[in-house]
Design an enzyme around this catalytic site. Structure first.
Site, short mmCIF file in Angstrom:
data_model
loop_
_atom_site.label_atom_id
_atom_site.label_comp_id
_atom_site.label_asym_id
_atom_site.label_seq_id
_atom_site.Cartn_x
_atom_site.Cartn_y
_atom_site.Cartn_z
N TYR A 168 -3.10 -21.00 25.91
CA TYR A 168 -3.06 -20.01 24.83
C TYR A 168 -1.62 -19.76 24.39
CZ TYR A 168 -3.55 -15.50 22.46
OH TYR A 168 -3.50 -14.47 21.54
N SER A 225 1.36 -14.47 18.75
CA SER A 225 1.23 -13.52 19.86
C SER A 225 2.55 -13.48 20.60
CB SER A 225 0.12 -14.00 20.81
OG SER A 225 0.18 -13.29 22.04
N LYS A 251 0.13 -20.47 20.66
CA LYS A 251 0.75 -19.41 19.87
C LYS A 251 2.23 -19.68 19.63
CE LYS A 251 -2.80 -16.81 19.05
NZ LYS A 251 -3.26 -16.56 17.67
#
Length: 242
Positions: free
Chosen positions: A155, A134, A159
């Site tokens: 998160y 991402s 990533k």
């Protein structure tokens, strides 16, 4: 001649589903899901198998690879499965349980699945792996983010780890005819994206991307970028420019 087999994770919805649909013209595609089963209409395109599994568990990764190998020679992996709770807590409000949940589901699963797939790719003379990261892994912040100051740090860390893992694994296996690349989507029209109108205003191209646009990038990195390994391909409308 038996078609080569490809595993596509997280393929019940969104980017994984779009990639599985696109790649089913060239592969026997083994799709996966865990908590959210695919809609019946989305099962029609499956020409391989659909497997329920928890990719944070070693035994489930091994079982998935075994199921895939029953269909024919395994030649590739697209790992799109991830969790991205919204809103997410800031670091000072974050529990260890939340941190571990995100890292385990997004990053540890990447290690476990690649470790399970690699022996089969070697046995079959090589192959290609595409991992889905991402732009949050690039800039430390997700536009899907939620409240001010809540940067989705867990998160983003998971990533970013996938990008680093891509580079490390690519170096390990480059001499074995196995390519490992990464696609880093920005804001994409999936269920993970809240606040669509506000998000669009923050994208230089002025719109949200589609799962199909990500699928095309994945397809290119999987099969056409034959002299490319260890690369991260940003699909983000200019949100991150390298």
């Amino acid at each position: 001649m038996t078609r080569p087999v490809l595993i596509v994770t997280g393929s019940a919805t969104g980017i994984g589903l779009a990639a599985a649909r696109l790649l089913s013209s060239r592969y026997l595609v083994v799709t996966t899901w865990n908590r959210t089963p695919p809609a019946q209409a989305d099962l029609d395109f499956i020409n391989g198998a659909s497997v329920q599994c928890d990719l944070s568990r070693e035994e489930d990764c091994a079982r998935l690879v075994q199921e895939a190998c029953r269909l024919g020679p395994l030649r590739g992996l697209v790992h799109s499965a991830a969790v991205n709770p919204t809103p997410a807590p800031s670091v000072t409000e974050m529990s260890l349980e939340f941190w571990n949940r995100i890292l385990t589901n997004n990053l540890t699963s990447t290690f476990l699945l690649c470790r399970a797939v690699l022996p089969e790719l070697r046995k079959n003379g090589g192959g290609s792996i595409v991992l889905v990261s991402s732009t949050a892994g690039r800039n430390g912040f997700s536009l899907a983010g939620g409240q001010p100051g809540h940067a989705k740090t867990a998160y983003a860390t998971s990533k970013a780890g996938i990008i680093a893992f891509t580079r490390g694994l690519a170096r390990e296996v480059a001499g074995e005819n196995i390519r490992v690349n990464c696609v880093a989507p920005g804001p994409i029209d999936t269920r993970m994206l809240p606040n669509r109108e506000a998000t669009e205003k923050r994208v230089p191209m002025g719109r949200i991307g589609t799962p199909e646009e990500c699928a095309k990038a994945i397809s290119f990195m999987l099969d056409e970028a034959t002299f490319t390994t260890g690369c991260t391909f940003d699909v983000c409308g200019g949100q991150y420019m390298n």
